[in-house]
Design an enzyme around this catalytic site. Structure first.
Site: not given
Length: 534
Positions: A131, A207, A228, A231
């Site tokens: 990521k 995300s 968090g 995600s």
């Protein structure tokens, strides 16, 4: 409680302990020995037309050892697929940073090791994406912004990435994500929005959008994301793969953009529970500071080869808060997850215990105040320097909300954190694992207008984060495993939330669900077989 603090926990049954200071490749080897028996040869030559299945890491290792293919041959198929994706219209970028020559170089080194008969580990030659908020040298970490690389130089791998590299994993580049991780859909107006492999008109979830999509597409066996506020778990659920959020402090966050907060972890995304376990074994290990302050229990993996393993599933007490469990946008989700609980009870002898979790609304507020204040604190210097105007509209909207929080709000949120931790530790005296759907809805449709300017849709955010917050605010381990599909053919995930440091217990139950309770997998609309090249 300004960061999660856990009381001592009872040892988990039927597990093998892993030394944090051991070499990552030795930890992976130990985890490999604990997996169930598996014959890659039968699957390699078997009939693949009957039902769809993803290739496991053990399938890749078998193919390499048997000289059916090489990491270099797989690399060429991977590069061709990525180039095909980059030329799609509209754009559906999986990787923000990608260097084909670097991938070829890593693959050639892995190929040579196999030719010499000395691969570094079972992860040697396995393709993985990182990521874009986790450092992977020599790529920049932009956090999917247009400017982060201007103010933060990447000089070496993040700790978790260096552990994968030492195992021989081929790191393909930096995966797309929701800008700065401040969103749950995966929308990105800067580089283009990654599409869901099961329906390109829908979001992947975020995300960690790129990591989940590239795994679901079959292009990578695994990926690293950060979690968090769901995600890792949200996009894994929406894309039909497995995502693990470990206990806060279980993995070293050094080298990530969100490494200074109190709610985030770095976690693996993979197509199967066993592959998740192998990657988890490689990256686990607390930072020196967290070992002192958190006093983590010794990390463990489930020992599937022991007689005790089956008995430990049968003895599990599973907590279900029915009112919360059924609070979903589509009853397809609660029905499917409810059926899994019934099967666990009937076929495995698990006991379903009705529980009540108080103050869920207050927990959501405490989480957003915590993660928002911590994100703002990290970004303020650059935002005050004019970089904030270069963020997307939805990120700026979130930061404006975060600026409304006061110091008193933050302290109140931490007092709530301690109160909620007490409630959950009392619940865990009665149950071993809390079970929920992973998300309150399946993959939402991408509004065409959102592709250019982004969007802020709090209804969608609320539905996607409905069951996510507990594990982040309280630092508990949680895993999502796919269990089936809704009436539109979109994946549904079930979430298992465990006691602090008890990753092995939730992974064992996840494996049982995957093996006996989940629907047969459907091939995503977009899928690549880069191992065989079919």
């Amino acid at each position: 409680m300004f960061k999660p603090e856990f009381p001592p926990q009872e040892p988990e049954p039927a597990v093998v302990s892993i030394e944090e200071d051991a070499k990552p490749e030795d930890r992976v080897e130990l985890a490999l020995k604990c997996l169930p028996e598996y014959d890659p040869a039968s699957n390699w030559s078997g009939d693949t037309t009957t039902s769809f299945r993803y290739w496991k890491i053990r399938d890749y290792a078998y193919a390499y050892r048997s000289k059916f293919t090489t990491p270099s041959m797989v690399a060429e198929r991977f590069i061709s697929a990525i180039e095909e994706f980059n030329n799609k219209n509209p754009t559906t970028p999986l990787l923000i940073s990608f260097d084909p020559d670097e991938v070829r170089k890593q693959a050639a080194a892995s190929t040579q090791r196999f030719e010499q008969g000395n691969p570094l580990s079972i992860l040697d030659g396995i393709f993985m994406a990182i990521k874009d908020d986790i450092d992977c040298y020599s790529h920049q970490s932009k956090g999917a912004t247009t400017w982060m690389h201007e103010v933060r130089e990447v000089k070496k791998d993040a700790v978790s990435v260096s552990r994968l590299r030492s195992c021989g994993a081929i790191l393909v580049g930096k995966a797309n994500m929701h800008e700065l991780g401040l969103g749950t859909t995966g929308n990105n107006a800067n580089y283009g929005t990654t599409r869901n492999p099961h329906d390109p008109d829908r979001y992947t979830g975020g995300s960690s959008s790129g990591p989940a999509a590239i795994v679901a597409l079959g292009l990578c066996s695994a990926a690293l994301g950060t979690d968090g506020g769901g995600s890792v778990r949200i996009p894994s659920s929406l894309c039909g793969v497995v995502g693990l959020k470990s206990t806060y402090g279980r993995t070293d966050m050094t080298g990530s953009l969100c490494g200074d907060g109190t709610v985030a972890i770095i976690g693996p995304i993979a197509t199967t529970v066993e592959d998740t376990i192998l990657v988890y074994a490689a990256i686990l290990g607390s930072s020196p500071a967290d070992r002192i302050s958190l006093r983590p229990s010794l990390p463990c993996v489930p020992n599937f080869s022991s007689q005790e393993s089956l008995q430990s599933v049968e003895s599990l007490r599973l907590g279900k808060y029915t009112e919360w469990f059924n609070d979903v946008f589509s009853t397809d989700i609660s029905d499917k997850c409810g059926n899994v609980l019934s099967q666990l009870s009937e076929e495995h002898g698990c006991r379903i215990v009705e529980i009540v979790i108080p103050e869920l609304h207050e927990m959501r507020i405490a989480h957003v105040v915590s993660i928002g204040s911590e994100a703002l604190c990290a970004l303020n210097p650059d935002c005050c320097d004019g970089k904030g105007e270069r963020l997307t509209y939805d990120t700026r909207t979130n930061l404006t909300l975060f600026r409304s929080f006061t110091a008193a709000d933050y302290v109140a949120a931490q007092r709530l954190r301690r109160r909620l931790m007490y409630f959950h530790m009392e619940i865990f005296k009665r149950v071993d694992i809390i079970v929920t759907p992973t998300t309150g809805m399946t993959a939402p449709i991408i509004p065409p207008s959102a592709l250019k300017v982004g969007e802020t849709n709090m209804q969608v955010t609320g539905n996607l984060m409905r069951f996510i917050i507990t594990a982040n605010l309280l630092g508990l381990p949680a895993v999502t495993v796919p269990v089936g599909y809704d009436k539109q053919g979109l994946p549904i995930g079930i979430q298992l939330i465990g006691r602090p440091w008890c990753e092995a217990s939730i992974l064992r139950l996840a494996a049982a669900i995957e093996e006996t309770c989940a629907e047969p997998k459907k091939k995503p609309l977009q899928y690549y077989d880069i191992l065989k090249g079919n």
